[in-house]
Design a protein around this motif. Sequence first.
Motif, PDB file in Angstrom:
ATOM      1  N   CYS A  72      89.151 141.528  31.274  1.00 40.56           N
ATOM      2  CA  CYS A  72      88.326 140.495  31.414  1.00 40.56           C
ATOM      3  C   CYS A  72      87.632 140.041  30.179  1.00 40.56           C
ATOM      4  O   CYS A  72      87.053 141.016  29.615  1.00 40.56           O
ATOM      5  N   LEU A  73      87.563 138.969  29.713  1.00 42.20           N
ATOM      6  CA  LEU A  73      86.810 138.547  28.390  1.00 42.20           C
ATOM      7  C   LEU A  73      85.534 138.444  28.476  1.00 42.20           C
ATOM      8  O   LEU A  73      84.707 138.136  27.762  1.00 42.20           O
ATOM      9  N   CYS A  75      83.811 135.563  29.665  1.00 43.69           N
ATOM     10  CA  CYS A  75      83.846 134.536  28.976  1.00 43.69           C
ATOM     11  C   CYS A  75      82.251 133.892  29.373  1.00 43.69           C
ATOM     12  O   CYS A  75      81.694 133.891  30.281  1.00 43.69           O
ATOM     13  N   CYS A  80      86.425 130.534  35.621  1.00 41.99           N
ATOM     14  CA  CYS A  80      86.780 131.157  36.960  1.00 41.99           C
ATOM     15  C   CYS A  80      86.150 130.966  37.901  1.00 41.99           C
ATOM     16  O   CYS A  80      86.358 130.587  39.338  1.00 41.99           O
ATOM     17  N   PRO A  91      82.763 137.183  36.676  1.00 41.68           N
ATOM     18  CA  PRO A  91      82.707 137.986  35.639  1.00 41.68           C
ATOM     19  C   PRO A  91      81.746 138.976  35.646  1.00 41.68           C
ATOM     20  O   PRO A  91      82.115 140.302  35.633  1.00 41.68           O
ATOM     21  N   CYS A 133      91.277 130.999  34.738  1.00 42.38           N
ATOM     22  CA  CYS A 133      90.832 132.082  33.839  1.00 42.38           C
ATOM     23  C   CYS A 133      91.397 131.723  32.375  1.00 42.38           C
ATOM     24  O   CYS A 133      92.594 131.298  32.099  1.00 42.38           O
ATOM     25  N   THR A 134      90.658 131.959  31.533  1.00 41.94           N
ATOM     26  CA  THR A 134      90.941 131.706  30.025  1.00 41.94           C
ATOM     27  C   THR A 134      92.176 132.673  29.649  1.00 41.94           C
ATOM     28  O   THR A 134      93.086 132.021  28.936  1.00 41.94           O
TER      29      THR A 134
HETATM   30 FE1  SF4 Z   1      87.212 137.033  32.862  1.00 44.31          FE
HETATM   31 FE2  SF4 Z   1      86.587 134.759  34.289  1.00 44.31          FE
HETATM   32 FE3  SF4 Z   1      87.034 134.698  31.394  1.00 44.31          FE
HETATM   33 FE4  SF4 Z   1      89.261 135.259  33.249  1.00 44.31          FE
HETATM   34  S1  SF4 Z   1      88.091 133.272  32.933  1.00 44.31           S
HETATM   35  S2  SF4 Z   1      88.652 136.447  31.504  1.00 44.31           S
HETATM   36  S3  SF4 Z   1      88.265 136.287  34.876  1.00 44.31           S
HETATM   37  S4  SF4 Z   1      85.416 135.655  32.569  1.00 44.31           S
END
Ligand code: SF4
Length: 497
Positions: A72-73, A75, A80, A91, A133-134
Amino acid sequence: MSFPLLSPLLGQDGYPTAARKTVSRSNQRKERPSSLPRTPMRERDPSERTGDFEEVSLGYSEEEAVREASRCLQCRKRPCVAGCPVEVDIPAFIRLIREGEHAAAAAKIKEKNNLPAICGRVCPQENQCEAECTLGKKGEPVAIGRLERFAADWEATHKGGVSPDLPPPTGKRIAVVGSGPAGLTCAGDLARMGHQVTVFEALNAPGGVLVYGIPEFRLPKSIVKREVEYVQSLGVRILLDHVIGCTLTLQDLMRDGYEAVFIGIGAGLPVFMGIPGENLNGVYSANEYLTRSNLMKAYLFPDYDTPIKRGKRVAVIGGGNVALDSARTALRLGAEEVSIVYRRSRAEMPARAEEIAHAEEEGIQFRFLTLPVRILEKDGWVRGMVCQRMELGEPDESGRRRPIPVEGSEFEMEVDLVIVAIGTRANPLLPSTVPGLRLNRWGYIEVDPETGRTSLPNVFAGGDIVTGSATVIEAMGAGKKAARAIHRMLTGEEALI
Ligand code: SF4
Ligand code: FAD
């Protein structure tokens, strides 16, 4: 237990081989964990699993979950979360799993979602949070649903049921009609706001479709029981065998002092094709067939001797999750050959891709572009089915290409059990007893989409009885919105959950 489907992907240490190569390269190039492939979930071997009703997917181990969470980034814009109808802080719970704080991860999910182990198993995440999701823009999204399932199961196994602290009672009494995902969410959220909630359920078990429709091999009854018990631990009272509109009316509930009512009765009335032979012995609606297997426990034969026709050659008509659940149930109840008969092509099938893949692995046959036109009889029982081939024309109002019959293409299928899974609609039993409750032309209850408020004062509704057959998480989202609106109406305050 073996996992042949995954074995080409997993090394001896259970780590995906592709991922290991990436890791060793990444050690040199300092690649981020997000570039790792999505961690696969272990599944039972098809030849083994079709012999029983135990769960097909086995969930993540702790190591697999931490590895997947590390992709998971985190973000900043959190797209999401916007894809989750109950607004789970995705997240944040993923970060807690990555840090090994699994109990805290489960608590974080439960701030918004009363049924996480259920959602982690049956939500169509590919169209919800994971679609936003990114990481999914260029590769594979984080496996949010699998991580949700992991956190919920980890908490249940290691900590038992953990309930949050509740606010002081408000003294307000609220009735919820129906104990499916819409009703359970509305009831649980209202209880967490301090209200006294009673759920009235027509059947002899709580859970709605989760317990009478979705089979054990996808959603074990023990998981539903565990999450219903969690909702009860919040103070929600569930009264079974209460058919509102029959045992009691909505007006009785108001007279009894309930200050608001939420209607979450689903849309479980089966639709039939209207073709000759549909009333023969050996033709079931999917709803009846699955209820006999699940709620009436035919799947626990010989402990339960529930009457159910065990066909040898079974045709299931339809292309959604309900059709696949019926087909895979028939296989497990002893059928030699099970066919899905669908009038459009694979591309138009509304069922989840994962479930279609599971059904194929298990040997279910697919007859696409095929429409049953007549069911054939021998001694009052089904002996076959006449079908017509179809071709696809222009898109219809649903956006899917319209199936058009091919003239002179009729052919016969030899079957002894037919299960009709072409959809359901609203049951008029309750609405017909409530004067002034506004319905649309299909019999679904009309509401304000932001609040679930109906045409009647203090009466709210949500879930399939408003939208028509939809999804678990959409029903839960509607239950949550209505709970907030009821709280605001009764207290004048905004809800904090
Ligand atoms: Fe993580 Fe949500 Fe970003 Fe996907 S969109 S990488 S689940 S924070
Ligand atoms: P329901 O779950 O239908 O619950 C309504 C409840 O109200 C029932 O318990 C019913 O007995 C009760 N009730 C009805 N009338 C009365 C009355 N008059 N008085 C008291 N109680 C009453 N969705 C997914 O997201 N993923 C899936 O994998 C999936 N698979 C499915 C498989 C099957 C076989 C089926 C049938 C549906 C599936 N769905 C799936 C759809 C999903 O289950 C529904 O959209 C969801 O359950 C709707 O929730 P609900 O609370 O509105 O209604």
